[in-house]
Scaffold this active site. Structure first.
Site, PDB file in Angstrom:
ATOM      1  NE  ARG A  46      -4.181   1.745   2.303  1.00  0.00           N
ATOM      2  CZ  ARG A  46      -4.496   2.781   3.013  1.00  0.00           C
ATOM      3  NH1 ARG A  46      -3.258   3.108   4.007  1.00  0.00           N
ATOM      4  NH2 ARG A  46      -5.355   3.623   2.793  1.00  0.00           N
ATOM      5  CB  ILE A  72      -5.221   5.827  -0.886  1.00  0.00           C
ATOM      6  CG1 ILE A  72      -5.102   4.328  -1.098  1.00  0.00           C
ATOM      7  CG2 ILE A  72      -4.529   6.394   0.250  1.00  0.00           C
ATOM      8  CD1 ILE A  72      -3.863   3.759  -1.018  1.00  0.00           C
ATOM      9  CB  SER A  73     -10.375   3.662   0.285  1.00  0.00           C
ATOM     10  OG  SER A  73     -11.390   4.368  -0.698  1.00  0.00           O
ATOM     11  CD  GLN A  74     -11.435   2.556   7.318  1.00  0.00           C
ATOM     12  OE1 GLN A  74     -12.558   2.876   7.031  1.00  0.00           O
ATOM     13  NE2 GLN A  74     -11.464   2.009   8.458  1.00  0.00           N
ATOM     14  N   PRO A  75      -8.089   0.904   4.503  1.00  0.00           N
ATOM     15  CG  PRO A  75      -6.001   0.326   5.248  1.00  0.00           C
ATOM     16  CD  PRO A  75      -6.758   1.259   5.346  1.00  0.00           C
TER      17      PRO A  75
END
Length: 226
Positions: A46, A72-75
């Protein structure tokens, strides 16, 4: 082409411990159970998809800013949306809102082929460069209005939309196979949405509500205006 594996990535040894902690949190705290999704989250570095100044925060439980005022989205959101698609090894997937390319890379580790659209040209080029440098050859990114889909490769087994719109874009439903799944954030406000899964049937489609979420706006002909 078989899904991407961890050993293809030259940079996965960096941040290996934080990445394992992230995967454990996804499994034990958030209840992500699809083993193939968890393996893809483990395999994809990531930190490679975010600005260098933020890389030490790459595996935290939060979204992060990238260029062009995008995120970038939260995992958890990446893993949850991927799991909701119920992908198989031979699935053909359309992704709307590729951003930095991280979600694209995760999808490529689970599905056979990923076609990704990003409306911002610089982001699209950077995303394609990143996934190519990681040896991911079953994903393609192009710059276009994602709300129109990518009809040349339809119908799709699954479609993932990583931006929030006021309604479900009709062209995306039209490009799904019968039985296909569309996961999309939908809401009356640009600031908050509900995560919706659409399952296409022979007579129309069924909607499922999977809880609140917050995404950048889905801009396009069938989304928000610029």
């Amino acid at each position: 082409m078989p899904p991407t594996t961890q050993k293809q990535f030259s940079s996965t040894q960096d941040y290996a411990i934080p990445r394992e902690r992230m995967v454990a949190r996804l499994r034990d705290h958030y209840g992500i159970t699809d083993a193939r999704v968890l393996e893809a989250m483990r395999a994809v570095p990531r930190h490679f998809f975010i600005p260098e100044a933020l890389q030490t925060r790459a595996y935290g439980d939060h979204a992060l800013p990238i260029s062009a005022s995008q995120t970038i989205s939260q995992p958890y959101i990446v893993a949850r949306m991927t799991e909701l698609l119920a992908l198989e090894a031979n699935s053909r997937v359309l992704e709307i809102g590729a951003g930095s390319g991280y979600q694209t890379a995760v999808l490529a580790g689970v599905a056979a082929q990923v076609y990704a659209i990003e409306r911002l040209g610089d982001l699209a080029r950077e995303a394609q460069t990143r996934i190519s440098r990681l040896g991911i050859y079953n994903a393609t990114v192009k710059c276009f209005d994602g709300t129109l889909g990518w009809s040349a490769h339809a119908p799709y087994d699954a479609i993932l939309v990583a931006a929030g719109g006021p309604s479900i874009p009709g062209p995306l439903v039209a490009q799904l196979k019968v039985g296909g799944r569309l996961v999309v954030p939908v809401g009356d406000s640009r600031a908050a949405q509900r995560l919706v899964r659409v399952i296409k049937t022979a007579d129309g489609f069924v909607e499922e509500d999977h809880g609140g979420c917050a995404f950048v706006p889905l801009i396009g002909q069938h989304g928000w205006k610029q």
